[in-house]
Design a protein around this motif. Structure first.
Motif, PDB file in Angstrom:
ATOM      1  N   GLU A 239      40.930  46.872  32.166  1.00  0.00           N
ATOM      2  CA  GLU A 239      40.132  45.716  32.294  1.00  0.00           C
ATOM      3  C   GLU A 239      40.951  44.496  32.984  1.00  0.00           C
ATOM      4  O   GLU A 239      40.388  43.875  33.869  1.00  0.00           O
ATOM      5  N   PHE A 240      42.108  44.388  32.621  1.00  0.00           N
ATOM      6  CA  PHE A 240      42.886  43.418  33.050  1.00  0.00           C
ATOM      7  C   PHE A 240      43.320  43.427  34.534  1.00  0.00           C
ATOM      8  O   PHE A 240      43.144  42.510  35.308  1.00  0.00           O
ATOM      9  N   ARG A 241      43.377  44.982  34.942  1.00  0.00           N
ATOM     10  CA  ARG A 241      43.686  45.001  36.239  1.00  0.00           C
ATOM     11  C   ARG A 241      42.591  44.530  37.133  1.00  0.00           C
ATOM     12  O   ARG A 241      42.847  43.879  38.155  1.00  0.00           O
ATOM     13  N   SER A 242      41.495  44.838  36.779  1.00  0.00           N
ATOM     14  CA  SER A 242      40.269  44.761  37.726  1.00  0.00           C
ATOM     15  C   SER A 242      40.021  43.051  37.751  1.00  0.00           C
ATOM     16  O   SER A 242      39.577  42.531  38.698  1.00  0.00           O
ATOM     17  N   TRP A 243      40.290  42.433  36.330  1.00  0.00           N
ATOM     18  CA  TRP A 243      39.845  40.928  36.370  1.00  0.00           C
ATOM     19  C   TRP A 243      41.041  40.379  37.016  1.00  0.00           C
ATOM     20  O   TRP A 243      40.711  39.214  37.917  1.00  0.00           O
ATOM     21  N   TRP A 244      42.155  40.689  37.201  1.00  0.00           N
ATOM     22  CA  TRP A 244      43.284  39.895  37.714  1.00  0.00           C
ATOM     23  C   TRP A 244      43.196  40.067  39.296  1.00  0.00           C
ATOM     24  O   TRP A 244      43.092  38.859  39.862  1.00  0.00           O
ATOM     25  N   LEU A 245      42.833  41.299  39.669  1.00  0.00           N
ATOM     26  CA  LEU A 245      42.764  41.330  41.333  1.00  0.00           C
ATOM     27  C   LEU A 245      41.519  40.702  41.741  1.00  0.00           C
ATOM     28  O   LEU A 245      41.589  40.098  42.778  1.00  0.00           O
ATOM     29  N   ALA A 246      40.255  40.855  40.902  1.00  0.00           N
ATOM     30  CA  ALA A 246      39.304  40.131  41.596  1.00  0.00           C
ATOM     31  C   ALA A 246      39.633  38.585  41.530  1.00  0.00           C
ATOM     32  O   ALA A 246      39.094  37.834  42.458  1.00  0.00           O
ATOM     33  N   GLY A 247      39.991  38.077  40.487  1.00  0.00           N
ATOM     34  CA  GLY A 247      40.577  36.663  40.542  1.00  0.00           C
ATOM     35  C   GLY A 247      41.319  36.086  41.798  1.00  0.00           C
ATOM     36  O   GLY A 247      41.250  35.208  42.334  1.00  0.00           O
ATOM     37  N   VAL A 248      42.339  36.944  41.916  1.00  0.00           N
ATOM     38  CA  VAL A 248      43.380  36.638  42.900  1.00  0.00           C
ATOM     39  C   VAL A 248      42.652  36.674  44.437  1.00  0.00           C
ATOM     40  O   VAL A 248      42.756  35.998  45.216  1.00  0.00           O
ATOM     41  N   ALA A 249      41.571  37.665  44.539  1.00  0.00           N
ATOM     42  CA  ALA A 249      41.002  38.112  45.828  1.00  0.00           C
ATOM     43  C   ALA A 249      39.970  36.795  46.061  1.00  0.00           C
ATOM     44  O   ALA A 249      40.042  36.390  47.263  1.00  0.00           O
ATOM     45  N   ALA A 250      39.663  36.219  44.980  1.00  0.00           N
ATOM     46  CA  ALA A 250      38.540  34.989  45.390  1.00  0.00           C
ATOM     47  C   ALA A 250      39.296  33.791  45.558  1.00  0.00           C
ATOM     48  O   ALA A 250      38.739  32.828  45.888  1.00  0.00           O
ATOM     49  N   HIS A 251      40.869  33.685  45.096  1.00  0.00           N
ATOM     50  CA  HIS A 251      41.290  32.497  44.997  1.00  0.00           C
ATOM     51  C   HIS A 251      41.481  31.802  46.340  1.00  0.00           C
ATOM     52  O   HIS A 251      41.296  30.403  46.561  1.00  0.00           O
ATOM     53  N   PRO A 252      41.906  32.432  47.522  1.00  0.00           N
ATOM     54  CA  PRO A 252      41.930  31.752  48.765  1.00  0.00           C
ATOM     55  C   PRO A 252      40.705  30.924  49.341  1.00  0.00           C
ATOM     56  O   PRO A 252      40.677  30.037  49.779  1.00  0.00           O
ATOM     57  N   ALA A 253      39.639  31.640  49.116  1.00  0.00           N
ATOM     58  CA  ALA A 253      38.325  30.762  49.481  1.00  0.00           C
ATOM     59  C   ALA A 253      38.195  29.855  48.739  1.00  0.00           C
ATOM     60  O   ALA A 253      37.902  28.620  49.034  1.00  0.00           O
ATOM     61  N   THR A 254      38.331  29.558  47.262  1.00  0.00           N
ATOM     62  CA  THR A 254      38.301  28.644  46.411  1.00  0.00           C
ATOM     63  C   THR A 254      39.318  27.558  46.830  1.00  0.00           C
ATOM     64  O   THR A 254      38.833  26.223  46.786  1.00  0.00           O
ATOM     65  N   ILE A 255      40.419  27.785  47.291  1.00  0.00           N
ATOM     66  CA  ILE A 255      41.260  26.939  47.617  1.00  0.00           C
ATOM     67  C   ILE A 255      40.832  26.127  49.171  1.00  0.00           C
ATOM     68  O   ILE A 255      41.098  24.791  49.166  1.00  0.00           O
ATOM     69  N   ALA A 256      40.527  26.851  50.044  1.00  0.00           N
ATOM     70  CA  ALA A 256      40.054  26.309  51.121  1.00  0.00           C
ATOM     71  C   ALA A 256      38.878  25.493  50.798  1.00  0.00           C
ATOM     72  O   ALA A 256      38.619  24.404  51.516  1.00  0.00           O
ATOM     73  N   ALA A 257      37.879  25.755  50.004  1.00  0.00           N
ATOM     74  CA  ALA A 257      36.798  25.050  49.620  1.00  0.00           C
ATOM     75  C   ALA A 257      37.395  23.586  48.998  1.00  0.00           C
ATOM     76  O   ALA A 257      36.543  22.565  49.221  1.00  0.00           O
ATOM     77  N   ALA A 258      38.260  23.929  48.293  1.00  0.00           N
ATOM     78  CA  ALA A 258      38.829  22.719  47.437  1.00  0.00           C
ATOM     79  C   ALA A 258      39.398  21.568  48.539  1.00  0.00           C
ATOM     80  O   ALA A 258      39.132  20.354  48.338  1.00  0.00           O
TER      81      ALA A 258
END
Length: 347
Positions: A239-258
């Motif tokens: 569960e941790f592996r899936s959660w962590w990888l999904a969070g990092v995968a979405a991070h660049p788009a959030t940063i660009a939007a910020a």
């Protein structure tokens, strides 16, 4: 010590630079026989706004020799100012003041609720005690750093607790940085009006406009997170592996939007080895942050956020000079022509 003269073009504004180091302050008044550094593109010193120097292993004590070695690595990379939102112990008196180390802003040891964070590090307190503990820390150093969330099954700090922390810390003239890598913790931190959100994976993009309006900065620490992807990917399914990888995968788009929303971005490296600020700037640009803004996150924007002016008379005499405009070639950050710290050329 000879007086240094810096000539060139300011990266932030495109305007000419002609300054002299009058001790530890810039002046525009000419100084006869000043030593000119190579002419080039000038930044007012790089900033690593999220770094934890001074330890050899997670949970270990703060070591003065290791601390100085880590700070020298920062200087070698052109970093003249750091923010340490969490240290393995209270730093020595020379931290941030000796001529061979960067200027420093710090929050002392991390502050967390009971049962969370790394064993051996930080201070633990109940929800009722946290506001007072944070205010005491901020009164000493100007900052307090709290852990809003930790493991995936942990309860995050409630927004009401964080709001009380912010109120008490602001009352003593301090500021609050908050670690968050969960959606709920990030939401609570933004709703509480913290001054900076650290990491911010799983951050709700709908909060970005509010962050920009209330002045909550984001320190994404993107390069270290991306660097961890191969390591976590190699682990067995969990569960941790899936959660962590999904969070990092979405991070660049959030940063660009910020960046587009006007959120103040701060560049921070977070981990060993030290002196990797160029990698963080490139990671931000790779996520879609304009190069000018990514550089500002590691220089003039970060300095202003931390209370230091840039290339102007009366400002601290820090600068990094490059042969070409780093906005068009971010690899220039790896090859400064000169690094000036406190009016002295250190590289």
């Amino acid at each position: 010590m000879s007086v240094l003269r810096v000539l060139g073009t300011a990266v932030a504004t495109g305007e000419p630079v002609d300054l002299y180091a009058d001790g530890d302050r810039w002046t525009a008044d000419p100084v006869r026989d000043a030593e000119a550094v190579p002419v080039g593109w000038v930044l007012p010193g790089l900033v690593d706004a999220h770094t934890h120097p001074g330890y050899q292993e997670v949970g270990g004590p703060l070591d003065d020799k290791v601390l100085r070695d880590h700070l020298h690595q920062h200087v070698d990379s052109g970093v003249t100012l750091i923010r340490a939102p969490g240290l393995a112990g209270d730093p020595p008196d020379w931290f941030g003041t000796d001529p061979d180390v960067p200027r420093a802003v710090h929050a002392g040891p991390w502050i967390a609720q009971h049962g969370q964070f790394f064993d051996g590090w930080g201070r633990r307190a109940s929800h009722a005690e946290l506001p007072g503990l944070a205010a005491e820390q901020a009164a000493r150093t100007g900052w307090a750093k709290l852990i809003a969330d930790w493991k995936t099954d942990d309860e995050h700090l409630p927004a009401g607790v964080l709001r009380a922390v912010v109120e008490r810390v602001h009352a003593v003239g301090g500021r609050v940085a908050v670690h968050s890598q969960q959606r709920s913790g990030g939401t609570a931190a933004v709703e509480a009006g913290v001054d900076s959100l650290e990491h911010g994976t799983w951050l709700d993009p709908d909060l970005l406009t509010r962050m920009a309006a209330q002045g909550t900065a984001l320190t994404p620490t993107l390069s270290v997170l991306l660097g961890g992807v191969p390591v976590v990917t190699a682990r067995p399914e969990s569960e941790f592996r899936s959660w962590w990888l999904a969070g990092v995968a979405a991070h660049p788009a959030t940063i660009a939007a910020a960046a587009e929303a006007g959120v103040t971005l701060l560049a921070g490296t977070d981990s060993l080895p030290h002196g990797r600020i160029a990698a963080e700037v490139r990671a931000l640009a790779g996520a879609g942050v304009p190069a000018h803004q990514a550089l500002g996150a590691a220089s003039w924007t970060a300095r202003a956020f931390l209370g230091l002016p840039g290339l102007e008379p009366g400002a601290p005499a820090d600068a990094v000079v490059y042969a070409a405009d780093p906005r068009t070639d971010l690899d220039q950050l790896d090859h400064p022509l000169a690094v000036i710290l406190r009016g002295r050329r250190v590289r």
